[in-house]
Design an enzyme around this catalytic site. Structure first.
Site, PDB file in Angstrom:
ATOM      1  N   ASP A 123       5.813  -1.731   4.099  1.00  0.00           N
ATOM      2  CA  ASP A 123       6.383  -2.994   3.807  1.00  0.00           C
ATOM      3  C   ASP A 123       7.638  -2.626   2.904  1.00  0.00           C
ATOM      4  O   ASP A 123       7.488  -1.820   2.076  1.00  0.00           O
ATOM      5  CB  ASP A 123       5.548  -3.781   2.584  1.00  0.00           C
ATOM      6  CG  ASP A 123       4.138  -4.100   3.339  1.00  0.00           C
ATOM      7  OD1 ASP A 123       4.299  -4.586   4.571  1.00  0.00           O
ATOM      8  OD2 ASP A 123       3.005  -3.873   2.785  1.00  0.00           O
ATOM      9  N   SER A 170       0.637  -1.248   0.040  1.00  0.00           N
ATOM     10  CA  SER A 170       0.067   0.140   0.075  1.00  0.00           C
ATOM     11  C   SER A 170       0.770   1.232  -0.068  1.00  0.00           C
ATOM     12  O   SER A 170       0.442   2.227  -0.744  1.00  0.00           O
ATOM     13  CB  SER A 170      -1.130  -0.025   1.214  1.00  0.00           C
ATOM     14  OG  SER A 170      -1.957  -1.086   1.148  1.00  0.00           O
ATOM     15  N   LYS A 178     -10.848  -0.625  -0.797  1.00  0.00           N
ATOM     16  CA  LYS A 178     -10.323  -1.380   0.493  1.00  0.00           C
ATOM     17  C   LYS A 178     -11.234  -1.033   1.669  1.00  0.00           C
ATOM     18  O   LYS A 178     -11.234  -1.900   2.489  1.00  0.00           O
ATOM     19  CB  LYS A 178      -8.844  -0.919   0.335  1.00  0.00           C
ATOM     20  CG  LYS A 178      -7.824  -1.306  -0.760  1.00  0.00           C
ATOM     21  CD  LYS A 178      -6.370  -0.956  -0.441  1.00  0.00           C
ATOM     22  CE  LYS A 178      -5.874  -1.605   0.523  1.00  0.00           C
ATOM     23  NZ  LYS A 178      -4.358  -1.319   0.900  1.00  0.00           N
ATOM     24  N   ASP A 183       7.390  -4.013   8.346  1.00  0.00           N
ATOM     25  CA  ASP A 183       7.847  -5.461   8.038  1.00  0.00           C
ATOM     26  C   ASP A 183       8.861  -5.519   6.881  1.00  0.00           C
ATOM     27  O   ASP A 183       8.760  -4.834   5.767  1.00  0.00           O
ATOM     28  CB  ASP A 183       6.499  -6.134   7.187  1.00  0.00           C
ATOM     29  CG  ASP A 183       5.455  -6.125   8.320  1.00  0.00           C
ATOM     30  OD1 ASP A 183       5.635  -6.080   9.326  1.00  0.00           O
ATOM     31  OD2 ASP A 183       4.152  -6.423   7.831  1.00  0.00           O
TER      32      ASP A 183
END
Length: 589
Positions: A44, A31, A158, A96
């Site tokens: 991410d 995202s 989303k 992450d």
């Protein structure tokens, strides 16, 4: 990261200048890369390193440096994951971090994109999976006609998917990259539509989509004949029988093309299509002026939709253990969904929004829920209604959980409990999302798993039970007029009366003391055959004979017992029996 690369390079024997120029880069994906970052979102990221830096060094040397960083908190490396990852918070932002090692002497500063397929030559599967996130995000942005309209449309979709409970790749729904591909395809088909018009057309297109055909953004590149790229498997249902089994194929645009929805089951496909059809219908009502646009993404009242739920509690002693344990359990929940959906008269809906709660014995606890819908029996079968045996789904799932590779290492540090609960008995930490409040009474777990109960699975176990009724009660007796709430909590079973079937009420029946299947004693004579589940017990799991465990004392007659008992997976069954629209839980060997 650069300091870590430099130190490892020097240790590997590279010169001073070569160590300084080895370099490293951080790429984002997901995202954040697509431009949909919002408050509370995670990032991410991918750490790109030269060829002399190993994954082992990433999880040892770099982790040691990050632990000492003042802005880093809650750092948890998960080296054994399908895609190895480091989870942490830096400056309060969840990150992450993945790792990929390129077969380059150094990572140049001019490297801005990973779209060149030559970078994948001779790389291992874990590295290719780590690189795939960045490559797919870049391809999506390059393939849509208008990136801003794409982002606005995707943001709305989303929000709708998360509020309706269908945003979770691990549970068999769609993940973020899948929703992005679906929206990108609509933007390709209707390049001049506004975001609102694209969202409306999104539901119309996929409500009528023939899922025998995959959703693709570009032609699928066949398996490469280039040296170093031939080993990568490309999604091809004509060549691979397993690919033909995919229910809703949505293919990633980057080489090697993969199906992003391989976890979808019949149940999750049904739920997704139901939600898409609902949204399309509401949008038609919006055009007619009988509904409002916010009704499309109104949150789903999951905890007031069903009368019965499967309640899974995941428990651990530390955040590091909890993250690994929860990841294992969550990745296997789709197997429980598959097992339950094989029962013809049962429909199950997993809920992706897990709930954290406080447990007096476990510092870290989280609960997952699944809604159960049980169809009524045939019209001519009025006396006995519909009988559903959940023995195999529950015990099979616990056996899968107990096969965790880290089970011996984490013994005593984690556990899992499974309960069947009615809507009125949902725990206090479950939000009230219905029009009327529910009454709550705790029910004992029907099956437990984890490192503690796995050890006890090899020894005889016993449970407290109440004395069974010795004589039938007439239909006008006080027992027949007890409130429904008291009947649902009753553990003793009364024999059937000779009165009309309409007066019979389901009971919660506890059979003989719960023991290991290999030493199961016969059912007590006082228990009527009609009150015992007819399903055969599963085969006993061979195991070395351990020292026997002392059974708890039997409760005195008439005394209540709400103790939760850890049971062997092969020794306990759960049966939902539906009679004339009412359901009871039967525990039987």
């Amino acid at each position: 990261v650069r300091q870590w690369i430099y130190e490892v390079s020097v240790r590997e024997g590279l010169g001073e200048e070569a160590s300084k120029s080895a370099g490293a880069k951080i790429f984002t994906f997901g995202s954040y890369r697509l431009g949909l970052i919002s408050r509370g979102s995670d990032i991410d990221a991918l750490c790109l390193a030269p060829r002399h830096i190993s994954r082992e060094s990433f999880f040892s040397d770099l982790v040691a440096k990050l632990v000492k960083h003042p802005d880093v908190a809650d750092l948890t490396p998960v080296e054994g994951a399908y895609t190895p990852i480091i989870k942490m918070k830096m400056g309060g932002v969840e990150i992450d971090l993945l790792f990929a090692r390129l077969l380059l002497q150094e990572v140049p500063e001019s490297l801005e994109s990973l779209n060149d397929d030559d970078l994948l030559r001779n790389l291992d599967d874990k590295t290719v999976r780590s690189l795939n996130g960045c490559r797919v995000a870049d391809h999506i942005l390059a393939l849509v006609p208008d990136a801003e309209k794409f982002r606005d449309t995707l943001r709305l979709i989303k929000i709708w998917a998360k509020r309706r409970g269908i945003y979770s790749n691990v549970l068999g729904f769609y993940g973020g990259i899948t929703w992005a591909i679906l929206v990108a395809r609509v933007c390709q088909l209707f390049p001049y539509f506004t975001p609102a018009a694209s969202a409306k057309r999104f539901f119309r297109v996929y409500e009528r989509w023939n899922w025998k055909n995959p959703v693709v953004l570009c032609p699928i590149r066949e398996q490469s004949n280039v040296a170093g790229l031939m080993a990568f498997k490309v999604w091809n249902p004509k060549q691979y029988p397993h690919d033909r089994m995919h229910l809703m194929p949505i293919i990633t645009p980057a080489f090697p093309s993969m199906n992003s929805t391989h976890n979808v089951t019949e149940t999750t496909k049904r739920v997704i299509m139901t939600e898409i059809s609902r949204a399309a219908k509401i949008l038609e009502q919006v055009e007619q002026g009988t509904a409002e646009f916010p009704d499309v993404y109104r949150p789903l009242p999951f905890f007031s939709m069903y009368k019965h739920y499967l309640h899974i509690e995941v428990l651990a002693t530390s955040p590091q253990v909890f993250l690994r344990w929860m990841g294992w359990v969550e990745s296997k929940l789709r197997h429980l969904v598959r097992h339950v959906e094989r029962i013809p008269s049962v429909q199950v809906r997993p809920w992706p929004n897990h709930i954290q709660f406080s447990d007096p014995e476990w510092p870290h606890a989280q609960a997952a829920f699944m809604g159960l819908t049980i169809e009524k029996g045939m019209e001519g079968d009025k006396n006995y209604g519909n009988t559903v045996n959940l023995r195999q789904p529950v015990t099979g799932f616990v056996e899968i959980i107990n096969s965790w590779p880290d089970r011996a290492e984490m013994a005593g540090q984690c556990d899992m409990r499974i309960k069947h609960v009615k809507r009125r008995d949902l725990p206090d930490y479950v939000p009230e999302d219905g029009p009327t409040p529910r009454r709550r009474t705790a029910l004992p777990p029907i099956c437990e798993g984890g490192t503690d109960s796995a050890e006890q699975a090899q020894a005889p176990l016993a449970a407290e039970k109440r004395p069974l009724a010795a004589a039938p009660q007439p239909t006008d007796s006080p027992a027949a007029k007890r409130p429904k709430a008291e009947e649902a909590r009753a553990v003793a079973a009364e024999p059937k009366t000779a009165g009309p079937p309409a007066a019979q009420q389901p009971r919660v029946v506890e059979a003989a003391p719960l023991v290991a299947a290999r030493e199961a004693p016969p059912a007590p004579a006082a228990l009527a055959p009609s009150q015992v589940a007819a399903a055969p017990a599963p085969a006993a799991v061979p195991a070395p004979a351990p020292a026997p465990v002392a059974a708890p004392a039997t409760a005195a007659a008439g005394q209540a017992s709400a103790a939760a008992v850890a049971v062997a997976p092969v020794a306990l069954a759960t049966v939902l029996v539906k009679k004339k629209g009412k359901i009871a839980v039967k525990l039987a060997l």
